[in-house]
Design a protein around this motif. Structure first.
Motif, PDB file in Angstrom:
ATOM      1  N   MET A   1      -1.673 -10.031 -50.607  1.00  0.00           N
ATOM      2  CA  MET A   1      -2.323  -9.716 -49.323  1.00  0.00           C
ATOM      3  C   MET A   1      -3.515  -8.795 -49.595  1.00  0.00           C
ATOM      4  O   MET A   1      -3.364  -7.699 -50.102  1.00  0.00           O
ATOM      5  CB  MET A   1      -1.304  -9.033 -48.402  1.00  0.00           C
ATOM      6  N   LEU A   3      -6.377  -6.888 -47.638  1.00  0.00           N
ATOM      7  CA  LEU A   3      -6.792  -6.552 -46.278  1.00  0.00           C
ATOM      8  C   LEU A   3      -8.129  -5.850 -46.310  1.00  0.00           C
ATOM      9  O   LEU A   3      -8.326  -4.908 -47.066  1.00  0.00           O
ATOM     10  CB  LEU A   3      -5.764  -5.620 -45.635  1.00  0.00           C
ATOM     11  N   ARG A   5     -11.029  -3.476 -44.671  1.00  0.00           N
ATOM     12  CA  ARG A   5     -11.010  -2.279 -43.829  1.00  0.00           C
ATOM     13  C   ARG A   5     -11.483  -2.617 -42.423  1.00  0.00           C
ATOM     14  O   ARG A   5     -12.165  -3.615 -42.203  1.00  0.00           O
ATOM     15  CB  ARG A   5     -11.945  -1.215 -44.406  1.00  0.00           C
ATOM     16  N   PRO A  10     -13.020   5.811 -38.047  1.00  0.00           N
ATOM     17  CA  PRO A  10     -12.133   5.282 -37.004  1.00  0.00           C
ATOM     18  C   PRO A  10     -12.333   5.898 -35.619  1.00  0.00           C
ATOM     19  O   PRO A  10     -12.412   5.187 -34.627  1.00  0.00           O
ATOM     20  CB  PRO A  10     -10.744   5.593 -37.547  1.00  0.00           C
ATOM     21  N   TYR A  58       0.036  -0.068 -30.791  1.00  0.00           N
ATOM     22  CA  TYR A  58       1.460  -0.404 -30.850  1.00  0.00           C
ATOM     23  C   TYR A  58       2.035  -0.799 -29.485  1.00  0.00           C
ATOM     24  O   TYR A  58       2.963  -1.578 -29.394  1.00  0.00           O
ATOM     25  CB  TYR A  58       2.196   0.807 -31.428  1.00  0.00           C
ATOM     26  N   GLU A  59       1.457  -0.226 -28.435  1.00  0.00           N
ATOM     27  CA  GLU A  59       2.046  -0.436 -27.107  1.00  0.00           C
ATOM     28  C   GLU A  59       1.350  -1.531 -26.301  1.00  0.00           C
ATOM     29  O   GLU A  59       1.609  -1.671 -25.115  1.00  0.00           O
ATOM     30  CB  GLU A  59       2.035   0.887 -26.343  1.00  0.00           C
ATOM     31  N   PHE A  80      -2.053  -4.978 -38.990  1.00  0.00           N
ATOM     32  CA  PHE A  80      -2.258  -3.804 -39.839  1.00  0.00           C
ATOM     33  C   PHE A  80      -3.144  -2.767 -39.144  1.00  0.00           C
ATOM     34  O   PHE A  80      -2.838  -1.578 -39.124  1.00  0.00           O
ATOM     35  CB  PHE A  80      -2.887  -4.215 -41.173  1.00  0.00           C
ATOM     36  N   TYR A 117       0.675  -1.855  -9.458  1.00  0.00           N
ATOM     37  CA  TYR A 117       0.087  -1.550 -10.774  1.00  0.00           C
ATOM     38  C   TYR A 117      -0.817  -2.704 -11.218  1.00  0.00           C
ATOM     39  O   TYR A 117      -0.450  -3.480 -12.116  1.00  0.00           O
ATOM     40  CB  TYR A 117       1.176  -1.323 -11.819  1.00  0.00           C
ATOM     41  N   ARG A 120      -1.577  -3.521 -14.966  1.00  0.00           N
ATOM     42  CA  ARG A 120      -0.643  -4.166 -15.899  1.00  0.00           C
ATOM     43  C   ARG A 120      -0.963  -5.653 -16.015  1.00  0.00           C
ATOM     44  O   ARG A 120      -0.103  -6.520 -15.835  1.00  0.00           O
ATOM     45  CB  ARG A 120       0.798  -3.964 -15.432  1.00  0.00           C
TER      46      ARG A 120
ATOM     47  N   ARG B  87       0.921   6.388 -30.387  1.00  0.00           N
ATOM     48  CA  ARG B  87       2.297   6.207 -30.835  1.00  0.00           C
ATOM     49  C   ARG B  87       2.356   5.101 -31.871  1.00  0.00           C
ATOM     50  O   ARG B  87       1.799   4.026 -31.679  1.00  0.00           O
ATOM     51  CB  ARG B  87       3.211   5.875 -29.656  1.00  0.00           C
ATOM     52  N   ASP B 240       4.197  -3.101 -40.809  1.00  0.00           N
ATOM     53  CA  ASP B 240       3.418  -3.453 -42.003  1.00  0.00           C
ATOM     54  C   ASP B 240       4.329  -3.973 -43.104  1.00  0.00           C
ATOM     55  O   ASP B 240       4.009  -4.913 -43.810  1.00  0.00           O
ATOM     56  CB  ASP B 240       2.667  -2.214 -42.529  1.00  0.00           C
TER      57      ASP B 240
ATOM     58  N   LEU C  26      -7.481   2.445 -47.406  1.00  0.00           N
ATOM     59  CA  LEU C  26      -7.523   1.288 -46.514  1.00  0.00           C
ATOM     60  C   LEU C  26      -7.404   1.741 -45.062  1.00  0.00           C
ATOM     61  O   LEU C  26      -8.003   1.174 -44.173  1.00  0.00           O
ATOM     62  CB  LEU C  26      -6.353   0.368 -46.872  1.00  0.00           C
ATOM     63  N   ARG C  27      -6.579   2.728 -44.874  1.00  0.00           N
ATOM     64  CA  ARG C  27      -6.444   3.302 -43.532  1.00  0.00           C
ATOM     65  C   ARG C  27      -6.391   4.812 -43.722  1.00  0.00           C
ATOM     66  O   ARG C  27      -5.464   5.342 -44.325  1.00  0.00           O
ATOM     67  CB  ARG C  27      -5.158   2.799 -42.863  1.00  0.00           C
ATOM     68  N   GLY C  64      -5.086  -5.452 -55.485  1.00  0.00           N
ATOM     69  CA  GLY C  64      -4.603  -5.920 -54.185  1.00  0.00           C
ATOM     70  C   GLY C  64      -3.318  -5.271 -53.737  1.00  0.00           C
ATOM     71  O   GLY C  64      -2.852  -5.533 -52.628  1.00  0.00           O
ATOM     72  N   ILE C  66      -1.034  -2.797 -51.982  1.00  0.00           N
ATOM     73  CA  ILE C  66      -1.247  -1.873 -50.875  1.00  0.00           C
ATOM     74  C   ILE C  66      -0.084  -0.905 -50.807  1.00  0.00           C
ATOM     75  O   ILE C  66       1.076  -1.298 -50.883  1.00  0.00           O
ATOM     76  CB  ILE C  66      -1.380  -2.633 -49.541  1.00  0.00           C
TER      77      ILE C  66
END
Lengths: 202, 364, 135
Positions: A1, A3, A5, A10, A58-59, A80, A117, A120, B87, B240, C26-27, C64, C66
């Motif tokens: 894998m 990945l 960036r 960020p 995540y949510e 990711f 709401y 939503r 979160r 992950d 990477l993060r 590679g 991670i």
């Protein structure tokens, strides 16, 4: 894998992208520049990728259309960088990513929100090849509604021919309904549920 | 009439400067460091973590310092801090049976596998102020004894083998776990949501409610089946990696209350349970929590709901001290216009009753 | 990983030299929350107890591999080093070196655990029954 960036910076890159999307939704039809994430795996476009990484977490369950779901790299990359659950049912999705705008799914199948709401609901991030105020695109739409002084015109490619009727049905559900963020090569424009959309005959 | 008023900016700035000065106290006395609070005021830190609903000892220590020792204000600061963070996920449920136990007592059985371990407790102290602490003194090394490998099963599990106590609800592994930090609290709430609410609720409020059940307002006939304190491992399911990763250990306190139950039309007579769990060493809190948890199950167990501790709305809507302090303390803020309106009304009524003309309104 | 999560920054610092300049971030280390769950009655249905601060990071090696780091608290350096430990442990060339680095950490954690257990054990109650005489 392997990945690639996402945002180099960020916090600030995500804030700028968020601001572009916010302005696009506040002023429907205007093109707001977004710096794309060139490392995003095809067929996810760099601009759509930037929007997804800025907004999803995540949510917020993510739904991918057929073309994106067929490319496993896309789901892995998004999972990711966002932490979002990928492959949610459309009716559960906070965001939906659409690479194949021509076969845009039924908007009523996505989360519509409730009268209590309305937030939503699903926000669709739709990749289009051409987007701008005066591009020589296949389709021009006339927009009116909140955030627009008089009316605005947006040129956009790839959307299905019956898009105006479908957006009218979506508009009629207000305060429920979905919002569309169109991701072109240079930036984003939005068609929120409050906007009335009519096709401009060529 | 609505009068918008502005002003006070300089007064506010200066009040904050004065606050910082008051926080520091006498500069001849050394300033307290957060690390000292973290290490030496650990129970204050534990309470702030529990009611701030965020496990972070260093953060709670800074918040206590910033709040000048006001633990409700410190919990408020911690809550505000957590609201700025994304979160990453939810942990696997912590396994308190696998706890690295520092303290474990049972009031129901004398001889339990693993024994009664007192740990660091105020119990059996004489509550005499220790003036040796004034000067500070070296503390002797704690005593050590061979630690055997005897497992420490939960005391309630011993009763469970004989079906003398109700089983805990297994829950649906596929159902989402409700979270009142994400969805507004809706009543009636499930027991999972009630426990989340009680866990972050004000210790004083929960303690008083628990006490009220003992005094007869919703009696639950409790026994402290077990109280245990110690470290449990927290594991996060990593999207992950596709498996759970260990994040480290946290200290928690758990209280299992065992309650007499005479049975109902559908349930045989047997013991029922109340449960308490909190971050850090919060024994009083978890005991009160377990009493209130059981009291709130009155409806479910076919008991008459008549006492405050059994009233779900009363308990859940008033347990949060950050909400409570916000609404009570907002009364300090200017209500000049509201009050002016009331004043006018009262004057008018008073004037009419006296048969006089309404009094003239006071100058604004 | 359980050892890395309980290690200190100082104990992991040598990983930087082991990685040299091969590791790509990477993060970047990011502070966030994990909702800690308990179970009703200890073994029943899960409920949300409260959150904990967690810092995470991810690094990539040139081949590679991670590495992910997730640690409790807000120490970005520790999250980065944990990710590095994970990546270097996965790479066959450096696995032994990582294990050698972690061996004393394991020993330290085990000693601390034993000490805590022994101190707790010293507070265990030995009951004795006051036997009533026969007469």
């Amino acid at each position: 894998m392997a990945l690639a960036r996402a945002f180099a910076d960020p916090v600030h890159d995500a804030q700028q992208t968020f601001r572009a999307v916010m302005n696009a939704l506040a002023r429907p039809g205007t093109l707001q520049p977004v710096a794309g994430l060139t490392g995003a795996p095809a067929p996810l476009s760099p601009v759509a990728a930037a929007v997804a990484v800025a907004l999803a977490d995540y949510e917020t369950p993510l739904w991918l259309d057929g073309r994106l779901a067929a490319a496993p790299d896309v789901a892995a990359w998004l999972a990711f960088h966002t932490g979002a659950r990928i492959g949610a049912a459309p009716s559960q999705a906070a965001f939906a990513l659409v690479a194949d705008a021509g076969i845009l799914p039924d908007l009523a199948g996505f989360a519509q929100g409730t009268d209590v709401y309305p937030d939503r609901s699903t926000t669709l991030i739709v990749q289009v090849a051409e987007l701008g105020p005066i591009a020589s695109a296949a389709m021009r739409v006339r927009l009116a509604g909140p955030g627009i002084s008089g009316h605005a015109t947006l040129a956009v490619s790839c959307l299905p021919a019956d898009i105006a009727d479908r957006l009218a049905a979506n508009h009629a559900l207000f305060p429920r309904g979905v919002d569309l963020v169109l991701a072109g090569p240079e930036g984003v424009a939005a068609l929120p549920r409050t906007t009335r959309v009519t096709l401009v005959e060529a | 009439m609505y009068v918008a008023v502005k002003g006070g900016e300089r007064a506010i700035d200066n009040a904050h400067r004065l606050l910082a000065h008051a926080r520091r106290g006498d500069p001849a006395v050394p300033e307290v460091a957060p690390a000292q609070i973290r290490e030496q005021l650990t129970l204050a830190v534990d309470r702030v973590m529990t009611e701030g609903s965020l496990y972070d000892r260093d953060l709670a220590a800074i918040a206590i310092k910033q709040a000048r020792g006001d633990l409700v204000e410190a919990a408020f600061l911690v809550r505000a801090f957590r609201s700025t963070l994304p979160r990453f996920g939810a942990s696997e449920p912590v396994d308190t049976a696998a706890m690295q136990v520092a303290r474990r007592v049972s009031a129901t059985f004398k001889d339990i596998p693993g024994g009664q371990v007192l740990g660091p407790t105020f119990d059996y102290t004489h509550r005499l102020v220790d003036f040796l602490l004034e000067a500070g003194a070296d503390v002797p090394e704690p005593a050590r004894a061979p630690a055997d490998e005897t497992a420490m099963p939960r005391v309630t599990d011993l009763l469970g083998h004989d079906d003398l106590i109700e089983r805990n609800p297994p829950g649906d592994p596929d159902a989402p776990v409700p979270d009142l930090t994400r969805e507004p609290l809706d009543l009636p709430a499930g027991r999972d949501l009630r426990l989340q609410n009680l866990a972050r609720g004000d210790e004083g409020f929960i303690l008083a409610l628990g006490y009220s059940t003992q005094r007869g307002f919703g009696r639950t006939h409790p026994f402290a089946g077990e109280i245990r304190l110690g470290e449990v491992e927290v594991e996060l399911f990593s999207e992950d990696l596709g498996f759970a990763v260990p994040l480290g250990d946290i200290t928690v306190t758990e209280c299992q209350m065992v309650n007499q139950f005479k049975g109902s039309a559908t349930e045989p007579p047997r013991f029922t349970r109340g449960y308490g769990l909190a971050f850090g060493h919060c024994e009083r809190k978890t005991m009160g929590m377990a009493l209130v948890d059981r009291a709130l199950r009155a409806g479910e167990l076919g008991e008459e709901v008549k006492a405050p501790a059994q009233d779900e709305e009363f308990v859940l809507m008033h347990s949060d001290n950050v909400q409570a302090t916000g609404f009570v303390e907002h009364l300090k803020l200017p209500h000049y216009v509201d009050f002016q309106a009331e004043l006018g009304l009262i004057r008018e009524i008073a004037g009419r009753q006296a048969g006089d003309e309404p009094l003239k309104e006071a100058a604004e | 990983m359980a050892t890395v999560a309980r290690a200190t920054v100082g104990e992991l610092a040598a990983l930087d030299a082991m990685a040299g300049d091969r590791a790509e971030m990477l993060r970047a280390p990011e502070i966030g929350l994990v909702m800690v769950r308990g179970r009703i009655g200890g073994d029943g249905a899960p409920f949300n107890l409260g959150e904990a601060t967690v810092t995470r990071a991810a690094v990539a090696l040139p081949d590679g591999v991670i590495g992910f780091g997730h640690v409790m608290g807000r120490d970005k350096d520790k999250a980065r080093l944990s990710a590095l430990a994970d990546a270097l442990w996965q790479a066959p060339a450096t696995r032994d070196a990582v294990e050698a680095l972690l061996a004393p950490v394991r020993a330290r954690i085990a000693a601390e655990t034993t000490l805590k257990r022994e101190r707790a054990a010293a507070t265990r109650v030995d009951f004795f029954t006051m036997v009533r005489g026969d007469n």
